[in-house]
Every structure is written in C-alpha cells, then in structure tokens.
Design an enzyme around this catalytic site. Structure first.
Site, PDB file in Angstrom:
ATOM      1  N   HIS A 227      -1.021  -2.521   2.764  1.00 61.12           N
ATOM      2  CA  HIS A 227      -1.680  -2.722   3.469  1.00 61.12           C
ATOM      3  C   HIS A 227      -2.934  -3.746   2.037  1.00 61.12           C
ATOM      4  O   HIS A 227      -2.236  -4.094   1.261  1.00 61.12           O
ATOM      5  CB  HIS A 227      -2.948  -1.317   3.358  1.00 61.12           C
ATOM      6  CG  HIS A 227      -2.404  -0.497   4.972  1.00 61.12           C
ATOM      7  ND1 HIS A 227      -2.979  -0.494   6.123  1.00 61.12           N
ATOM      8  CD2 HIS A 227      -1.125   0.072   5.131  1.00 61.12           C
ATOM      9  CE1 HIS A 227      -2.671   0.303   6.381  1.00 61.12           C
ATOM     10  NE2 HIS A 227      -1.211   0.552   6.053  1.00 61.12           N
TER      11      HIS A 227
ATOM     12  N   GLU B 146      -1.357  -0.526  -1.202  1.00 62.76           N
ATOM     13  CA  GLU B 146      -2.679  -1.196  -1.156  1.00 62.76           C
ATOM     14  C   GLU B 146      -2.618  -2.399  -2.646  1.00 62.76           C
ATOM     15  O   GLU B 146      -3.192  -2.592  -3.207  1.00 62.76           O
ATOM     16  CB  GLU B 146      -3.706  -0.906  -1.472  1.00 62.76           C
ATOM     17  CG  GLU B 146      -4.355   0.742  -0.575  1.00 62.76           C
ATOM     18  CD  GLU B 146      -4.738   0.508   0.841  1.00 62.76           C
ATOM     19  OE1 GLU B 146      -5.406  -0.410   1.232  1.00 62.76           O
ATOM     20  OE2 GLU B 146      -5.185   1.242   1.085  1.00 62.76           O
TER      21      GLU B 146
ATOM     22  N   GLU C 270      -7.525  -8.130   7.526  1.00 66.72           N
ATOM     23  CA  GLU C 270      -5.973  -7.601   6.896  1.00 66.72           C
ATOM     24  C   GLU C 270      -4.676  -7.107   7.453  1.00 66.72           C
ATOM     25  O   GLU C 270      -3.835  -7.117   7.033  1.00 66.72           O
ATOM     26  CB  GLU C 270      -6.710  -5.595   6.303  1.00 66.72           C
ATOM     27  CG  GLU C 270      -5.878  -4.852   6.074  1.00 66.72           C
ATOM     28  CD  GLU C 270      -6.222  -3.602   5.977  1.00 66.72           C
ATOM     29  OE1 GLU C 270      -5.169  -2.615   5.548  1.00 66.72           O
ATOM     30  OE2 GLU C 270      -6.746  -3.030   5.934  1.00 66.72           O
TER      31      GLU C 270
END
Length: 292
Positions: free
Chosen positions: A195, A259, A142
């Site tokens: 993210h 996200e 990530e």
C-alpha cells in the site's frame, strides 16, 4: 375543523407506521483501511466523493443498502463502503511499536516464538483496485502504485526461484476477505500486502509496516520488511505496529502490510512517482524474503 384535526392525526401516525423500524439503529464501527476511506454523496461506488475518513476513525453508521452505510459528514448525509468498516477498533497506544526518532531509546522486544525459514510460496497483495482506488492525490491513485510495486516484486521473486501469486493482476476489485482466502488456498508461506499511506497531516511521511497483532512470526516478517524497505528507499523509518486489518487477521500464515510512504506528503509523493523508488520498493521485498 375537528374532522381536519382528526385527519391530520391519522396521517401523522400513518407516516410513523410506514417509517422503517431501523431508522435510528445506528451502529458504531471503525475505519479499517491502510489509507483513507472515501465518503460519497450516495450509496454508489460511482457517486461523487464529498470527503474522506482516516484509518481507525470511529463512526456511527446506518446500513442503508447492501454493502453501504450512511453517516453524517460535515452536517450532511454521506455514504461509505462497509467493506472498510470493522466492529473492533485498534488502540494506537497499545498497538504502536518502536518508531525511529532522534533521541528515542529503542524498546527491547521479546524473541519471536519461531523463526521464518524455508519460505517458498509468497502471496503479494496489491492494495485496493477496481472501484476502490485507495488514496488519490492529483492524478496518482494508490491502487496503481501498489500494483506497479507488486508486479515488480513478483518479477524479482520469481527470478530468484520463489513461487509467487498476486491477489489481483489488473485493475480489478477484490474484497478484503477474498484476498486472505486466496492466500489461504495457495497455502502461502507468507502474505505481503502493498500500500501507500495518506493522512490529513501533510507533514506525515515515511514507511511503516503492520503485522497481525499477537503473531510473533508476522511480527518478524514485518520487522524484516521494514528494515529492508528503509535500507532501499530514502524515506523516514516509522517502524512496525500491530494491527487488526482484516487482510492480516484472516490469513492462516504470517502476514504483514507495508505502507511505502505517504501520497499526501510532497517529499514522499515525488519519490513515489519515480521508477527508481518503485523498483527500490520491489527489491526490498525480495531482500526481506531472502532474509527470512
């Protein structure tokens, strides 16, 4: 015989005295991370990973060394970084905002208290970094995905005339409080944390955006980021929701955390590994800032 018994009793109480008084002083905390929190077999960032905890999961831990807590994980001792444990949890029922679903009636939302206009200084926050890889699926981390999208977004924003700063520009570890403090020192107009999501439910997919709960300007920022993200990236719209993430609550300006899909979902992951998706994600951030 009596001497042996006395010796045993003395030894037993000596051991009790030597035991640390905090041995059973467990505290309750909540996982505070955008993806999953690694559980390691010793209190060391380089120790092998034995499992993971999901975001907002409740745990009982014992602080055993600086920055590390011991938990019981699958019947054995495990260790987690306390950088990602908070004392206050977030209620998904109270905090969850509208999520795009078939046959779901949209919930009217009150008008924001103030509009976001005249944005010039933008701080982008690539999640994780250094000893904190974030979610790991296969050979994809990530921290690398977040930095790639952030750098592309920074180029787009700079070319459009915005003053852009990044909380990290390489594979370095930056604490959650330090990220917010950096944005505060920059006197940023908006803070955008980048993210990729992860879940034990591999069916979970799509883009969602979090904002500092209680801030109408942060909510407006999150709504705009979410709208532009799903218009650029062909992923499910999971909507926006309030959060108590420390990178959001410690900032002094409107803040949101995006996200960009789930690394644990095969469909999202296949897109995340392409230059096209990463460029679309970056471009959506420019479009959102332009629209404020």
């Amino acid at each position: 015989m009596q001497k042996s018994i006395v010796t045993a009793i003395v030894l037993f109480f000596s051991i009790l005295v030597m035991m640390p008084l905090h041995a059973h002083a467990y505290e309750t905390g909540y996982v505070d991370t955008s993806g999953t929190l690694n559980v390691r077999d010793s209190a060391n960032a380089d120790a092998p990973v034995i499992g993971a905890l999901s975001n907002r999961q409740t745990i009982e831990y014992l602080e055993v060394s600086e920055g590390w807590g011991q938990i019981t994980y699958n019947g054995r001792a495990g260790y987690v970084s306390l950088d990602f444990i908070t004392a206050s949890g977030v209620s998904e029922v109270d905090e969850e905002e509208t999520v795009t679903e078939a046959n779901t009636e949209p919930v009217p939302e009150p008008a924001p208290e103030a509009s976001l206009q005249g944005v010039q200084r933008v701080v982008l926050d690539p999640g994780h970094g250094g000893r904190d890889p974030g979610a790991i699926v296969g050979d994809v981390m990530e921290k690398e995905l977040a930095l790639d999208i952030a750098e592309r977004a920074a180029n787009y924003l700079s070319s459009a005339g915005y003053d852009v700063s990044l909380t990290r520009t390489g594979d370095t570890y930056v604490g959650l409080e330090d990220r917010a403090a950096f944005a505060n020192r920059q006197s940023a107009d908006v803070f955008i944390s980048i993210h990729a999501n992860a879940s034990f439910e591999v069916q979970a997919n799509g883009i969602e955006t979090f904002y500092m709960h209680g801030s109408s300007q942060s909510k407006e920022l999150a709504r705009t980021l979410q709208q532009m993200a799903v218009s650029e990236v062909p992923m499910r719209d999971r909507g926006i929701r309030g959060s108590a993430f420390r990178v959001l609550t410690n900032t002094q300006m409107p803040a949101a955390l995006v996200e960009f899909g789930f690394m644990t979902n095969s469909g999202d992951a296949s897109l995340q590994q392409t230059d096209l998706m990463r460029d679309q994600s970056a471009r959506s951030i420019l479009r959102a800032v332009d629209a404020l």
